[in-house]
Design a protein around this motif. Structure first.
Motif, PDB file in Angstrom:
ATOM      1  N   MET A  99      35.430  43.639  49.574  1.00  0.00           N
ATOM      2  CA  MET A  99      36.879  43.164  49.256  1.00  0.00           C
ATOM      3  C   MET A  99      37.383  42.753  49.994  1.00  0.00           C
ATOM      4  SD  MET A  99      36.520  44.423  46.049  1.00  0.00           S
ATOM      5  CE  MET A  99      35.433  45.585  45.171  1.00  0.00           C
ATOM      6  N   MET A 100      37.311  42.335  51.320  1.00  0.00           N
ATOM      7  CA  MET A 100      37.503  42.108  52.293  1.00  0.00           C
ATOM      8  C   MET A 100      38.224  40.769  52.445  1.00  0.00           C
ATOM      9  SD  MET A 100      37.414  42.957  56.674  1.00  0.00           S
ATOM     10  CE  MET A 100      36.104  42.042  56.463  1.00  0.00           C
ATOM     11  N   CYS A 101      36.497  40.094  51.792  1.00  0.00           N
ATOM     12  CA  CYS A 101      36.953  38.840  51.966  1.00  0.00           C
ATOM     13  C   CYS A 101      37.654  38.118  50.135  1.00  0.00           C
ATOM     14  CB  CYS A 101      35.575  38.726  51.750  1.00  0.00           C
ATOM     15  SG  CYS A 101      34.756  38.253  53.612  1.00  0.00           S
ATOM     16  N   ALA A 102      36.957  38.986  49.596  1.00  0.00           N
ATOM     17  CA  ALA A 102      38.079  38.489  48.020  1.00  0.00           C
ATOM     18  C   ALA A 102      39.647  38.785  48.396  1.00  0.00           C
ATOM     19  CB  ALA A 102      36.850  39.714  46.654  1.00  0.00           C
ATOM     20  N   THR A 103      39.938  39.552  49.285  1.00  0.00           N
ATOM     21  CA  THR A 103      41.888  39.526  49.182  1.00  0.00           C
ATOM     22  C   THR A 103      41.859  38.567  49.694  1.00  0.00           C
ATOM     23  OG1 THR A 103      41.242  42.252  49.752  1.00  0.00           O
ATOM     24  CG2 THR A 103      42.814  41.079  50.718  1.00  0.00           C
ATOM     25  N   LEU A 104      41.158  38.167  51.245  1.00  0.00           N
ATOM     26  CA  LEU A 104      41.251  37.065  51.348  1.00  0.00           C
ATOM     27  C   LEU A 104      41.565  35.809  50.873  1.00  0.00           C
ATOM     28  CD1 LEU A 104      40.967  35.873  55.753  1.00  0.00           C
ATOM     29  CD2 LEU A 104      40.762  34.316  53.895  1.00  0.00           C
TER      30      LEU A 104
END
Length: 275
Positions: free
Chosen positions: A33-38
């Motif tokens: 989710m963190m990678c997708a957010t960025l």
């Protein structure tokens, strides 16, 4: 009495094993989710989301992904307080290096706390001077970087590196590529096909020596991308109104063009003419 001790130890071990699995699963979900957010944030800020989908990029998706990343990160951290045979306490999970905490744990704590601070400030965006908010929001790149390092160190320590080699790199490579592209000059992005030249002209050829800038207020959603790209031309002031130089000097032409290309709502119109 002695016969009960092995039973209690076995139950404790089984409980801790389940908690560790929960911590592991929440960590992997938070990582994705963190990678997708960025990635989604970069796509919106640059206008590439509209180019890829044909639709105006909405920041709501970015906020949902960020909320999920933070939620799973908090679950991951909280799980360690439930481990019965561990030494983790609430204080140790909030303050890096307290009681001899490990470096990899400190990275995860710092990364999560910076993300939480960004989320809190984002909810107060209209009460904070925009330029300060934008600068702090950009520390998310640092937070993601140190959290990724925390994830890889944790995978090495727990013998799960093989999972990250396959799945982790698959998610991380496009994320890092987009983050790098976010800061490349527009000319480079045009050359590699990630950005279109302005209609009717090639970059660097045939520009006029005067420029008129206009903004469609019905389309403009005050995301502030224009200020990030052209701070000398566009300014979001404290009451969330957009002010801009309608006829910028020649040295600011490149900034204005970059802002027009990056605007996710395509609200900026640039007209160049000969004096």
């Amino acid at each position: 009495m002695s016969s009960q001790i092995p039973l209690l130890v076995a139950q404790s071990s089984e409980f801790d094993s389940g908690v560790k699995k929960m911590a592991q699963l929440s960590a992997r979900l938070a990582y994705v989710m963190m990678c997708a957010t960025l990635s989604w944030g970069v796509l919106i800020a640059t206008g590439w989301a509209e180019k890829l989908t044909g639709r105006e990029g909405l920041k709501n998706g970015h906020m949902v992904l960020a909320s999920l990343a933070i939620a799973f990160g908090c679950i991951h951290a909280f799980a360690f307080t439930l481990i019965q045979t561990g030494t983790f306490s609430f204080i140790k999970l909030v303050l890096p290096f307290v009681d001899g905490g490990l470096f990899r744990h400190a990275l995860g704590i710092l990364g999560l706390e910076v993300m939480l601070a960004i989320a809190v400030l984002a909810s107060m965006r209209h009460k904070v001077f925009y330029r300060k908010w934008l600068r702090f929001h950009q520390t998310a790149y640092i937070a993601v970087t140190i959290t990724v390092v925390h994830s890889w160190f944790g995978a090495i320590a727990n013998g799960n590196l093989s999972v990250l080699w396959l799945a982790g790199l698959t998610v991380l490579v496009p994320t890092a590529t987009l983050a790098l592209a976010r800061f490349l000059p527009p000319e480079v992005l045009m050359r590699i096909g990630m950005l279109d030249a302005e209609r009717g002209k090639e970059p660097g050829v045939g520009e006029g020596d005067a420029m008129d800038v206009s903004v469609n207020n019905e389309k403009c959603h005050r995301y502030g991308t224009c200020q990030a790209e052209a701070p000398d031309v566009f300014q979001l002031i404290e009451d969330n109104r957009l002010t801009y130089n309608r006829r910028p000097p020649e040295e600011h032409f490149a900034q204005a063009r970059s802002a027009a290309r990056a605007c996710p709502m395509r609200a900026i119109e640039i007209r160049e003419r000969v004096k």
